[in-house]
Design a protein around this motif. Structure first.
Motif, PDB file in Angstrom:
ATOM      1  N   ARG A   1      -8.472   2.867  -7.295  1.00 34.48           N
ATOM      2  CA  ARG A   1      -7.618   3.192  -6.153  1.00 34.48           C
ATOM      3  C   ARG A   1      -8.222   2.785  -4.811  1.00 34.48           C
ATOM      4  O   ARG A   1      -7.497   2.517  -3.859  1.00 34.48           O
ATOM      5  N   ASP A   2      -9.537   2.726  -4.716  1.00 36.92           N
ATOM      6  CA  ASP A   2     -10.176   2.355  -3.449  1.00 36.92           C
ATOM      7  C   ASP A   2     -10.550   0.878  -3.367  1.00 36.92           C
ATOM      8  O   ASP A   2     -11.093   0.429  -2.359  1.00 36.92           O
ATOM      9  N   LYS A   3     -10.244   0.138  -4.399  1.00 35.33           N
ATOM     10  CA  LYS A   3     -10.558  -1.294  -4.416  1.00 35.33           C
ATOM     11  C   LYS A   3      -9.610  -2.007  -3.445  1.00 35.33           C
ATOM     12  O   LYS A   3      -8.405  -1.772  -3.455  1.00 35.33           O
TER      13      LYS A   3
ATOM     14  N   HIS B   1       0.796  -1.228   0.000  1.00 32.80           N
ATOM     15  CA  HIS B   1       0.000   0.000   0.000  1.00 32.80           C
ATOM     16  C   HIS B   1       0.830   1.280   0.000  1.00 32.80           C
ATOM     17  O   HIS B   1       0.264   2.368  -0.158  1.00 32.80           O
TER      18      HIS B   1
END
Length: 172
Positions: free
Chosen positions: A100-102, A34
Motif C-alpha cells: 500500500r505504501d509503494k 490514488h
C-alpha cells in the motif's frame, strides 16, 4: 475461466487485456490512480499491486514449466494458503498491507514487467506443453494455458470493477 485452445489464443487474450489496461491507466489522473474505488478502500494503485502480486505465482509456474522444475512460489505467510478457497480475503488483505505504501511508478512498472514476462514465458513454452493438462503434476489437473487464461480473467474481473467506478460520479 475462459478455455483457450491454442497458444496463439492464450497470448492474444493476454495481449488484449494488457492493451485494455494500458489504455485505461494512461487516461487516468494521478488523483484517480490514488482515490479509493468506492465502495472499497483500495485504489487503482492497490488493485494493480494486487494483480502484480498474484502474477508472481503465475510467473513462478511458467518459469518452472520452461525449466522443467518445481515452481518457486513467492514467500507469502505460511498461514495463508492461496490454494484454500476460504482464505483469499485474508491473503488479499496481507498483499494490500505489503504494497500500500509503494509508489505508483514502482507498482506500475512491476505490474507491467510482470505481465510482459507472463506473455513471454507463455510464448516460450511449446504449444503441446502449454495445453496438456497432465504435463505438470504440481498444477493438479490444470494446464499452463489455464494459468494464462486465469491471469487474464483476474485482470478482467478487476478491470470491470474499475471501469464501473470510473464511469460513476465518485471517480470525479
Amino acid at each position: 475461466m475462459k478455455k483457450v485452445n491454442s497458444k496463439a489464443e492464450a497470448i492474444a487474450l493476454l495481449r488484449d487485456e494488457l492493451n485494455t489496461w494500458e489504455n485505461i491507466l494512461a487516461n487516468m489522473s494521478q488523483a484517480q490512480i490514488h482515490a479509493p474505488i468506492v465502495p472499497s478502500h483500495w485504489s487503482t494503485k492497490d488493485v494493480v499491486a494486487h494483480l502484480w502480486a498474484w502474477q508472481l505465482r503465475s510467473n513462478a509456474r511458467l518459469e518452472a514449466a520452461t525449466t522443467n522444475t518445481e515452481p518457486r512460489m513467492p514467500e507469502w505467510p505460511v498461514t495463508l494458503d492461496p490454494e484454500v478457497p476460504e482464505e483469499p480475503d485474508e491473503l488479499n488483505a496481507w498483499i494490500y498491507e505489503q504494497y500500500r505504501d509503494k509508489p505508483w511508478p514502482d507498482v506500475y512498472q512491476d505490474w507491467q514487467n510482470g505481465y510482459l514476462k507472463l506473455m513471454s514465458l507463455g510464448e516460450a513454452l511449446p504449444e503441446a506443453d502449454l495445453l496438456e493438462v497432465s504435463k505438470y503434476s504440481w498444477l493438479e489437473g490444470y494446464s499452463m494455458a489455464d494459468v494464462l487464461a486465469s491471469s487474464a480473467d483476474h485482470h478482467e474481473e478487476h478491470r470491470e470493477w474499475l471501469v464501473e467506478w470510473l464511469n460513476s460520479e465518485e471517480a470525479g
